[in-house]
Scaffold this active site. Structure first.
Site, short mmCIF file in Angstrom:
data_model
loop_
_atom_site.label_atom_id
_atom_site.label_comp_id
_atom_site.label_asym_id
_atom_site.label_seq_id
_atom_site.Cartn_x
_atom_site.Cartn_y
_atom_site.Cartn_z
N THR A 149 -50.04 -30.44 -32.37
CA THR A 149 -51.01 -29.39 -32.06
C THR A 149 -52.18 -29.90 -31.23
O THR A 149 -52.59 -29.23 -30.28
CB THR A 149 -51.49 -28.73 -33.37
OG1 THR A 149 -50.37 -28.06 -33.97
CG2 THR A 149 -52.58 -27.72 -33.11
N GLY B 17 -44.53 -30.65 -29.36
CA GLY B 17 -45.24 -31.83 -29.83
C GLY B 17 -46.35 -31.47 -30.79
O GLY B 17 -46.33 -30.41 -31.42
N GLU C 25 -44.55 -25.29 -28.72
CA GLU C 25 -43.95 -25.39 -30.06
C GLU C 25 -44.58 -26.62 -30.70
O GLU C 25 -44.29 -27.76 -30.32
CB GLU C 25 -42.43 -25.52 -29.97
CG GLU C 25 -41.75 -25.09 -31.26
CD GLU C 25 -41.22 -26.25 -32.06
OE1 GLU C 25 -41.94 -26.68 -32.99
OE2 GLU C 25 -40.11 -26.72 -31.78
N VAL D 87 -52.32 -32.27 -28.93
CA VAL D 87 -51.89 -32.41 -27.53
C VAL D 87 -51.51 -31.04 -26.96
O VAL D 87 -51.77 -30.74 -25.79
CB VAL D 87 -50.72 -33.39 -27.41
CG1 VAL D 87 -50.24 -33.49 -25.95
CG2 VAL D 87 -51.13 -34.77 -27.91
N GLY D 88 -50.92 -30.18 -27.80
CA GLY D 88 -50.58 -28.83 -27.35
C GLY D 88 -51.79 -28.04 -26.90
O GLY D 88 -51.71 -27.25 -25.95
N CYS E 290 -40.23 -31.19 -36.76
CA CYS E 290 -41.33 -30.22 -36.80
C CYS E 290 -41.12 -29.15 -37.87
O CYS E 290 -42.08 -28.58 -38.39
CB CYS E 290 -41.54 -29.57 -35.43
SG CYS E 290 -40.07 -28.77 -34.76
#
Length: 492
Positions: A239, A237, A259, A241-242, A293
């Site tokens: 960046t 998802g 990722e 939220v990552g 992505c």
């Protein structure tokens, strides 16, 4: 499998092989991005429902881990066969749920089938190795065993592919999973594959699906990662939220694969075939309306080929099928929702206001639709220079030298995928070595993908790798075991 292609329907949380409502009784709506109508109603889970799903997965863990590897392999192979036969069904659902085009839906099926078949081979690969030992008469081995419950966070944009990547190797290596699909695509990024696996014979509780309302996402995500029985986390998802997922996983000492986003460049050098490069860039930019992505954002042209490339590129962009996702030749359909289209329109408006030139497209969003757009004269003060577009807008840059092209390609916080077009393989390899991206393709586009290849980024594009050959170590624990055929002599 519930028929979702013909009418508005509802689903329950998939826990222990049964569809059940959220304990709160609350639901949330999955909307068709084109019509705005409710396509599916799903439970709005809370942390208490997460616990139920992990309960089921943890209870299924001993049986699934103890299942003969050849049986796990056979079940996954059967699932791949079932999936391969569901192209039409999946396509209808994907169009209604995400606005994805027929071309993109078919690719999701083909790639997912290949991913599952490749993952199935991991079930029966060697799981240990004999180590050298200085102790006479001792066998020393390193063995790999399933890690435990896997939490898989799946996005909406390549829903079936990314759901498959998140869980197929985990299942092959003996781990049960809890899928948290996207709020925008709970069927195509969760339920559809879970139903296929159940039909193939994967036991109840091995695959579980927990859906939530967008407002409840932080609590659901934290509850799933924080549960002590969850031993691995993978997330695909954005960046921002990552970063949250990575922080939570770190706090709870959970290995994690992230990722994340990309600002993917394609470099076209003076000696490239301009028509071939233009075709590759067109696919890499506009497939699924740029909502992949790996989609290219920056097209970096050496000045000697720039005008010829741009002419060929614009010709292809003008000929693109756009609009109706039902169209057989549509490449650029709607975006996932109006909010996403308006964000892309705002990026373009900001660039134009600051001096960018619109070579094609542009203008305001039309509901969830935004036209294929090409911008020139983009500068670092524009938002679109540094922000991930995640939509159907290409930015074109002209440079004089190879060094300038490499510097511009690397001038980003992201590092997911890149490509370079050149007819000189030696030069292409030299450039590829200098591009700071997890994936680099010479004479192919940035969305190139294969099931056996590692997929992952560097810098703000995340860390760790998806891919069947590369996920086995992540989804297993290594243990050292010794066996002596004689008594040791102790110094006591």
């Amino acid at each position: 499998m519930t028929d979702l292609a013909t009418a508005t329907a509802s689903r329950g949380l998939l826990i222990g092989g049964r569809d059940v409502p959220a304990l709160s009784g609350r639901t949330t709506d999955d909307l068709n991005p084109v019509t705005g109508e409710v396509y599916l109603r799903v439970p709005a889970a809370g942390p208490e429902d997460v616990t139920r799903a992990v309960d089921a997965a943890h209870a299924a863990f001993p049986g699934w881990a103890g299942t003969a590897p050849s049986v796990r392999r056979g079940l996954l192979q059967k699932a791949a066969d079932l999936l391969e036969a569901r192209v039409a069904e999946f396509t209808d659902i994907m169009i209604s749920e995400t606005g994805g085009t027929r071309t993109w839906a078919a690719f999701n099926i083909r790639m997912s089938v290949d991913l599952i078949r490749q993952a199935a081979t991991m079930a029966t690969r060697p799981t240990g190795s004999l180590l050298a030992s200085d102790v006479a008469g001792e066998w020393s081995v390193a063995v790999r065993e399933p890690a435990g419950v896997v939490a898989a966070f799946v996005p909406w944009n390549g829903p079936l592919i990314l759901c498959t990547r998140a869980i197929a190797v985990a299942l092959a290596t003996g781990n049960p999973v809890v899928i948290r699909p996207s709020e925008d695509a709970p069927v195509t990024s969760g339920y559809f594959l879970a139903d296929i696996l159940a039909e193939a014979g994967v036991p109840d509780g091995v695959v579980n699906v927990v859906t939530n309302d967008r407002a409840d996402a932080p609590a659901v995500v934290e509850a799933l990662i924080a549960d002590d029985r969850v031993r691995r986390v993978n997330f695909t998802g954005s960046t921002p939220v990552g970063r949250i997922v990575g922080r939570l996983a770190g706090e709870h000492l959970k290995p994690v694969i992230l990722e994340l986003g990309g600002k993917n460049p394609i470099v076209v050098l003076d000696d490239a075939d301009p028509a071939y490069a233009a075709s590759g860039v067109t696919v890499a930019k506009f497939m699924n309306a740029g909502q992949i992505c790996l989609s290219v954002d920056r097209v970096i042209l050496q000045r000697g080929i720039a005008d010829e490339f741009v002419a060929a590129f614009l010709e292809k962009v003008r000929a693109l099928g756009q609009g109706d996702p039902e169209g057989e030749h549509t490449l650029v359909g709607p975006m996932i929702n109006e909010r996403a289209a308006e964000r892309v329109a705002a990026l373009v408006a900001d660039a134009v206001e600051k001096g960018a030139t619109v070579l094609h497209g542009g203008g305001p969003a039309q509901g969830a639709f935004y036209p294929a757009t090409v911008l020139d004269n983009v500068t670092p003060d524009m938002r679109i220079y540094s922000e991930e577009v995640f939509g159907p807008v290409a930015t074109v840059f002209r440079v004089d030298t190879v060094d300038q092209a490499v510097d511009l390609a690397n001038d980003t916080a992201y590092g997911l995928s890149s490509a370079v077009y050149t007819e000189n393989a030696t030069l292409g390899l030299a450039v590829a070595r200098r591009l700071r991206h997890g994936n680099v393709h010479i004479n192919d586009h940035s969305v190139a993908d294969e099931p056996q290849a590692p997929v992952g980024g560097v810098k703000d594009s995340g860390f760790g790798h998806f891919g069947s050959d590369w996920g086995v170590e992540f989804f297993t624990e290594t243990r050292w075991v010794t066996l002596a055929d004689r008594h040791s002599v102790y110094p006591l």
